[in-house]
Design an enzyme around this catalytic site. Structure first.
Site, PDB file in Angstrom:
ATOM      1  N   ASP A 333       0.821  -1.169  -0.058  1.00 41.93           N
ATOM      2  CA  ASP A 333       0.180   0.153   0.141  1.00 41.93           C
ATOM      3  C   ASP A 333       0.655   1.317   0.059  1.00 41.93           C
ATOM      4  O   ASP A 333       0.660   2.188  -0.975  1.00 41.93           O
ATOM      5  CB  ASP A 333      -0.845  -0.166   1.300  1.00 41.93           C
ATOM      6  N   ASP A 393      -8.918  -2.404   2.537  1.00 39.94           N
ATOM      7  CA  ASP A 393      -8.807  -1.969   4.106  1.00 39.94           C
ATOM      8  C   ASP A 393      -9.867  -2.341   5.016  1.00 39.94           C
ATOM      9  O   ASP A 393      -9.845  -2.217   6.186  1.00 39.94           O
ATOM     10  CB  ASP A 393      -9.130  -0.345   3.641  1.00 39.94           C
TER      11      ASP A 393
END
Length: 482
Positions: A333, A393
């Site tokens: 990420d 997420d």
């Protein structure tokens, strides 16, 4: 170049006049726009999109006098167009672009005499303005300050925490049923084989992260083709996930259980109707996915179902695998959000570009929970009318929450791991939103969610003196009884 987003406020000639706002891009070093409509001056719009205004001879004399003029982009610079418009009496210049809006740049040193406001606007917005408001339109420009906080984030927060908590709880229920089912060697072997099909090992974790990296890069370079593959996969997977979620609820209702037999198999009629409903929901979303007024609701419902089913189905065998998965995806990420701008030619983040649709692509990836922004701003009109949270997420920390819940069930620890990790996830989400509000730029949520959940889970295991068991995972007990 100081490119900023602003708003063109257009008003029709009706009674009461219809109004609508449109996105503009302007250079704040060239002109300072008022922050509200209270101090804005309206001008009559003159549509000259049939010309590019690179010569004063392209328009009749006097047609621009004291008006806001819109011309097409191209053939000469922005400031050259502005000087001609100003010399012909225009008070505002709008430049319509058929391509993606970009920063307005030019050498202002040679055009110090140009003082009228200059802004870039989408050509499609000019067409829409004529259709919605008519041909007699008054316009003005202003640039309201960005809101410090948008309440759509509260909705995103509630959806995310609810999904993670429910997914973890559902995984624990499935674990409890598995433990109760261990009554004979045959059933135990059947359950073990089933578990192997849905369990992540450290090797499969690394392979999964590598696939994610490759897929993201391929999406960046071949987005306009692969986006439809992702949309098709999402429709299929979300329909199946919605069916699994609703079937689990329907199974608790002791009515409407009539069955039909087909091909030597029996199935409840209500499950047939449920399957048709789930397929129809996915098809409706696919057809109307670009309808911003309500399609986001259906996408969020399908997305929540997808995340729930993923968290419940995919099981982490131990905390070691959780650390490897969450750690690698955290690096993934951060790299694709913060590091790739130093690599790409346009200086853009690969992750952000893919999420927004590279190179102005109108199709968006359906891998996010999205909620319309509730605070009015230029960003809402220009780029981000929705607040977004990626499925990753939710799913990635959710797998750790689910492991904590299953460990609670295996060790009968009164849900202490599950509750602690869920609270840590909520704290991580709040921290993400705080940093987002302070930095005014997109954040890799895993940067905050992973440390919060991993550290909290580790502290609970250490405090309870169960770290070794928590790290390696707890094996099933054949003689387990509730």
């Amino acid at each position: 170049v100081a490119a900023e987003e602003g708003i063109l406020h257009a008003s029709g000639s009706g009674v009461p006049p219809a109004t609508k706002d449109y996105c503009i891009i302007y250079n704040s070093n060239w002109v300072s726009l008022p922050k509200s409509l209270d101090n804005a001056t309206f001008r009559t719009l003159e549509n000259l999109t049939s010309t590019v205004l690179c010569s004063s001879s392209e328009v009749p004399s006097g047609v621009m006098k004291d008006k806001a003029v819109v011309v097409m982009r191209g053939n000469c610079t922005f400031l050259e167009k502005a000087r001609i418009a100003q010399n012909l009496g225009a008070k505002m210049l709008l430049i319509a672009s058929k391509s993606r809006l970009s920063a307005i740049s030019d050498n202002k040193t040679d055009f110090e005499d140009v003082t009228i406001p200059i802004a870039l606007i989408r050509y499609n917005d000019i067409v829409d303005m004529q259709l919605v408001l008519g041909h007699e339109v008054n316009v003005t420009l202003y640039a309201p300050p960005l809101p410090e906080f948008d309440y759509s984030m509260v909705v995103i927060f509630l959806i995310a925490v609810f999904t993670v908590a429910l997914g973890g709880y559902w995984s624990g229920v499935a674990e409890l049923e598995n433990l109760k089912a261990v009554a004979s060697p045959g059933e135990r072997e059947t359950r073990r084989k089933k578990e192997e099909n849905v369990t992540f090992t450290p090797v499969t974790v690394i392979l999964f992260v590598v696939i994610c990296c490759v897929m993201l890069v391929l999406l960046y370079f071949f987005y306009k083709w692969l986006v439809y593959v992702i949309i098709s996969v999402f429709c299929l997977a979300s329909a199946m996930s919605l069916y699994n979620c609703l079937a689990a609820l329907i199974g608790e209702i002791p009515i409407g259980q009539c069955r039909v037999t087909c091909c030597n198999k029996t199935i409840e009629v209500r499950l047939i109707f449920l399957a048709v409903f789930c397929i129809a929901a996915a098809v409706v979303w696919a057809v109307f996915r670009n309808e911003d007024r309500w399609a986001w609701i259906l996408q969020d419902i399908l997305g929540v179902a997808f995340c729930l089913n993923f968290i419940k189905t995919l099981k982490m065998p131990n905390f070691k695998s959780c650390v490897i998965l969450l750690g690698l995806l955290l690096l993934y990420d951060v790299f694709f959000v913060f590091i790739t701008p130093f690599i790409t030619k346009n200086g853009a983040s690969i992750m952000v570009e893919v999420a927004a649709g590279p190179f102005g692509n109108s199709e968006k990836l359906p891998v996010v929970i999205r909620v319309p922004r509730l605070e009015h701003s230029a960003s809402t009109l220009c780029d981000l009318p929705f607040s977004l949270l990626g499925f990753g997420d939710i799913i990635v920390p959710g797998l750790l929450v689910a492991y904590c819940r299953r460990f609670d069930v295996q060790t009968r620890s009164s849900s202490v791991y599950y509750i602690s990790c869920t609270i840590a996830y909520a704290v991580g989400m709040v921290l993400t939103f705080v940093v987002l509000a302070l930095m005014k730029m997109g954040q890799p949520a895993l940067l905050y969610l992973v440390p919060c959940t991993l550290i909290t889970s580790s502290l609970v295991a250490w405090r309870r003196k169960e770290m070794k068991k928590f790290w390696k995972g707890s094996s099933y007990q054949v003689g387990w009884m509730p």
